[in-house]
Design a protein around this motif. Structure first.
Motif, PDB file in Angstrom:
ATOM      1  N   ARG A 157      -1.002  23.853  -2.943  1.00 19.71           N
ATOM      2  CA  ARG A 157      -2.301  23.893  -2.291  1.00 19.71           C
ATOM      3  C   ARG A 157      -3.374  23.547  -3.315  1.00 19.71           C
ATOM      4  O   ARG A 157      -3.394  24.079  -4.432  1.00 19.71           O
ATOM      5  CB  ARG A 157      -2.564  25.272  -1.700  1.00 19.71           C
ATOM      6  N   LEU A 158      -4.265  22.644  -2.947  1.00 21.24           N
ATOM      7  CA  LEU A 158      -5.329  22.206  -3.834  1.00 21.24           C
ATOM      8  C   LEU A 158      -6.506  21.722  -3.010  1.00 21.24           C
ATOM      9  O   LEU A 158      -6.421  21.586  -1.780  1.00 21.24           O
ATOM     10  CB  LEU A 158      -4.842  21.124  -4.793  1.00 21.24           C
ATOM     11  N   THR A 159      -7.623  21.459  -3.664  1.00 26.39           N
ATOM     12  CA  THR A 159      -8.796  20.994  -2.941  1.00 26.39           C
ATOM     13  C   THR A 159      -8.604  19.552  -2.483  1.00 26.39           C
ATOM     14  O   THR A 159      -7.802  18.800  -3.054  1.00 26.39           O
ATOM     15  CB  THR A 159     -10.054  21.068  -3.808  1.00 26.39           C
ATOM     16  N   VAL A 160      -9.344  19.167  -1.480  1.00 28.72           N
ATOM     17  CA  VAL A 160      -9.311  17.787  -1.011  1.00 28.72           C
ATOM     18  C   VAL A 160      -9.673  16.838  -2.142  1.00 28.72           C
ATOM     19  O   VAL A 160      -9.036  15.780  -2.324  1.00 28.72           O
ATOM     20  CB  VAL A 160     -10.257  17.609   0.195  1.00 28.72           C
ATOM     21  N   HIS A 217      -6.780  16.483  -4.473  1.00 27.39           N
ATOM     22  CA  HIS A 217      -5.761  15.661  -3.820  1.00 27.39           C
ATOM     23  C   HIS A 217      -6.117  14.182  -3.945  1.00 27.39           C
ATOM     24  O   HIS A 217      -5.256  13.342  -4.248  1.00 27.39           O
ATOM     25  CB  HIS A 217      -5.626  16.044  -2.348  1.00 27.39           C
ATOM     26  N   LEU A 218      -7.377  13.846  -3.712  1.00 23.81           N
ATOM     27  CA  LEU A 218      -7.794  12.448  -3.811  1.00 23.81           C
ATOM     28  C   LEU A 218      -7.715  11.954  -5.255  1.00 23.81           C
ATOM     29  O   LEU A 218      -7.398  10.781  -5.501  1.00 23.81           O
ATOM     30  CB  LEU A 218      -9.208  12.285  -3.265  1.00 23.81           C
ATOM     31  N   VAL A 254      -6.060  21.402   1.009  1.00 24.14           N
ATOM     32  CA  VAL A 254      -4.939  20.748   1.670  1.00 24.14           C
ATOM     33  C   VAL A 254      -3.647  21.202   1.007  1.00 24.14           C
ATOM     34  O   VAL A 254      -3.622  21.476  -0.200  1.00 24.14           O
ATOM     35  CB  VAL A 254      -5.083  19.213   1.592  1.00 24.14           C
ATOM     36  N   ASP A 255      -2.600  21.315   1.792  1.00 26.15           N
ATOM     37  CA  ASP A 255      -1.268  21.594   1.266  1.00 26.15           C
ATOM     38  C   ASP A 255      -0.527  20.272   1.126  1.00 26.15           C
ATOM     39  O   ASP A 255      -0.101  19.693   2.130  1.00 26.15           O
ATOM     40  CB  ASP A 255      -0.497  22.533   2.192  1.00 26.15           C
ATOM     41  N   GLY A 276       0.799  -1.218   0.000  1.00 25.41           N
ATOM     42  CA  GLY A 276       0.000   0.000   0.000  1.00 25.41           C
ATOM     43  C   GLY A 276       0.822   1.255   0.000  1.00 25.41           C
ATOM     44  O   GLY A 276       0.852   2.004   0.979  1.00 25.41           O
ATOM     45  N   ALA A 277       1.494   1.529  -1.097  1.00 25.97           N
ATOM     46  CA  ALA A 277       2.322   2.725  -1.224  1.00 25.97           C
ATOM     47  C   ALA A 277       1.790   3.565  -2.370  1.00 25.97           C
ATOM     48  O   ALA A 277       1.630   3.090  -3.483  1.00 25.97           O
ATOM     49  CB  ALA A 277       3.775   2.339  -1.486  1.00 25.97           C
ATOM     50  N   ALA A 278       1.510   4.813  -2.071  1.00 22.48           N
ATOM     51  CA  ALA A 278       1.053   5.741  -3.099  1.00 22.48           C
ATOM     52  C   ALA A 278       1.420   7.141  -2.664  1.00 22.48           C
ATOM     53  O   ALA A 278       2.096   7.340  -1.655  1.00 22.48           O
ATOM     54  CB  ALA A 278      -0.453   5.608  -3.321  1.00 22.48           C
ATOM     55  N   HIS A 279       0.950   8.136  -3.425  1.00 19.24           N
ATOM     56  CA  HIS A 279       1.161   9.540  -3.062  1.00 19.24           C
ATOM     57  C   HIS A 279       2.636   9.883  -2.986  1.00 19.24           C
ATOM     58  O   HIS A 279       3.050  10.787  -2.281  1.00 19.24           O
ATOM     59  CB  HIS A 279       0.465   9.830  -1.724  1.00 19.24           C
TER      60      HIS A 279
END
Length: 286
Positions: free
Chosen positions: A222-225, A228-229, A266-267, A171-174
């Motif tokens: 900085r972007l919206t949640v 980000h998802l 979220v940043d 489970g590695a991402a982001h």
């Protein structure tokens, strides 16, 4: 939970999965900070403008576009049809060849700079490293880099823990982990003239086995949640996982992030791990 036969552990499947989500990859993945390109110019000992650059595993052209904006003459190499189509749509004037880092379609000593932006870990280093040095001119520079999530921020570290709890060991991402990333210190490579900037919070695993990280460059966006998802969902972990398993995580994560960030933004915090090495002097001149 994943098992030993789960597709999350299939690196080939994960490497090719991006072709199914190339538009989202281009739209939501982060780019790279100006400090990265300043470091590349310093390594070359000249401005990027006019430099001959091969961008390998170019994906949708995120780094390709930034290199072009700096004035470099860039040729992109990308193995995936979906990703290449997205790159061509965004950068129709950029030369684009189908291929990968393991067998580069170039003559010897053709480039000042060879780059792997977020892509070297998908290659076979025993093949791709000699190939990269082969196509570099004497004194040329190989640059490999990754956006890595900055775990010195509590919410980033907590998200990584939730990913592992939900998906298991794979489970590695982001950008939190690199498939195949060594967990022990590497031996110094050919880039001894470059100096690393330590990351706050202690040492991190080296991303490649042949050389140490030469720069660690913190930055954020900085972007919206929801955006980000969408970035998170463009990672191979989510693209190859069971659809219901992936959606369950995204639904729960949205609720958690909105609890943490009630303004809906979220940043994203990153550190670019940059590895710079020079073409070995023992290679024969063309």
């Amino acid at each position: 939970m994943p098992t030993d036969t789960d597709p999350l552990a299939d690196r080939t499947r994960r490497a090719t999965s991006f072709n199914t989500a190339s538009a989202n990859y281009a739209k939501y993945r982060p780019s790279y900070p100006p400090a990265l390109y300043e470091a590349l110019a310093e390594a070359l000992g000249r401005p990027l403008a006019g430099a001959r650059v091969a961008d390998i595993g170019a994906g949708t052209g995120i780094a390709t576009a930034q290199l072009r904006q700096a004035g470099a003459h860039v040729v992109a190499v990308e193995p995936g049809a979906g990703m290449a189509a997205e790159l061509h749509r965004a950068l129709p004037d950029t030369p684009l060849l189908q291929g990968d880092g393991n067998a580069l379609p170039f003559a010897d000593a053709a480039f000042d700079l060879v780059t792997f932006a977020q892509s070297f870990h998908w290659t076979d280093p025993d093949r791709s490293l000699p190939e990269a040095y082969r196509v570099l001119r004497p004194g040329g520079t190989l640059a490999r880099w990754w956006n890595i999530s900055d775990h010195s921020y509590e919410w980033v570290a907590d998200q990584a823990d939730r990913l592992k709890a939900h998906f298991g060991p794979e489970g590695a991402a982001h950008g939190a982990h690199i498939p195949g990333r060594p967990e022990t210190a590497a031996t110094p490579g050919t880039g001894d003239r470059f100096k690393a900037t330590p990351r706050p919070g202690g040492p991190d695993p080296e991303p490649v086995a042949d050389a140490r990280v030469t720069h660690r460059l913190p930055w954020s966006r900085r972007l919206t949640v929801d955006d980000h998802l969408a970035n998170l969902a463009s990672h191979s972990l989510f693209l190859v996982a069971d659809e219901e398993l992936a959606q369950d995580f995204l639904t729960g994560e949205r609720a958690e992030l909105l609890r943490l960030f009630p303004d809906g933004h979220v940043d994203e915090r990153y550190v670019v791990d940059l590895v710079l090495t020079s073409r070995p002097s023992h290679l024969p001149s063309p």
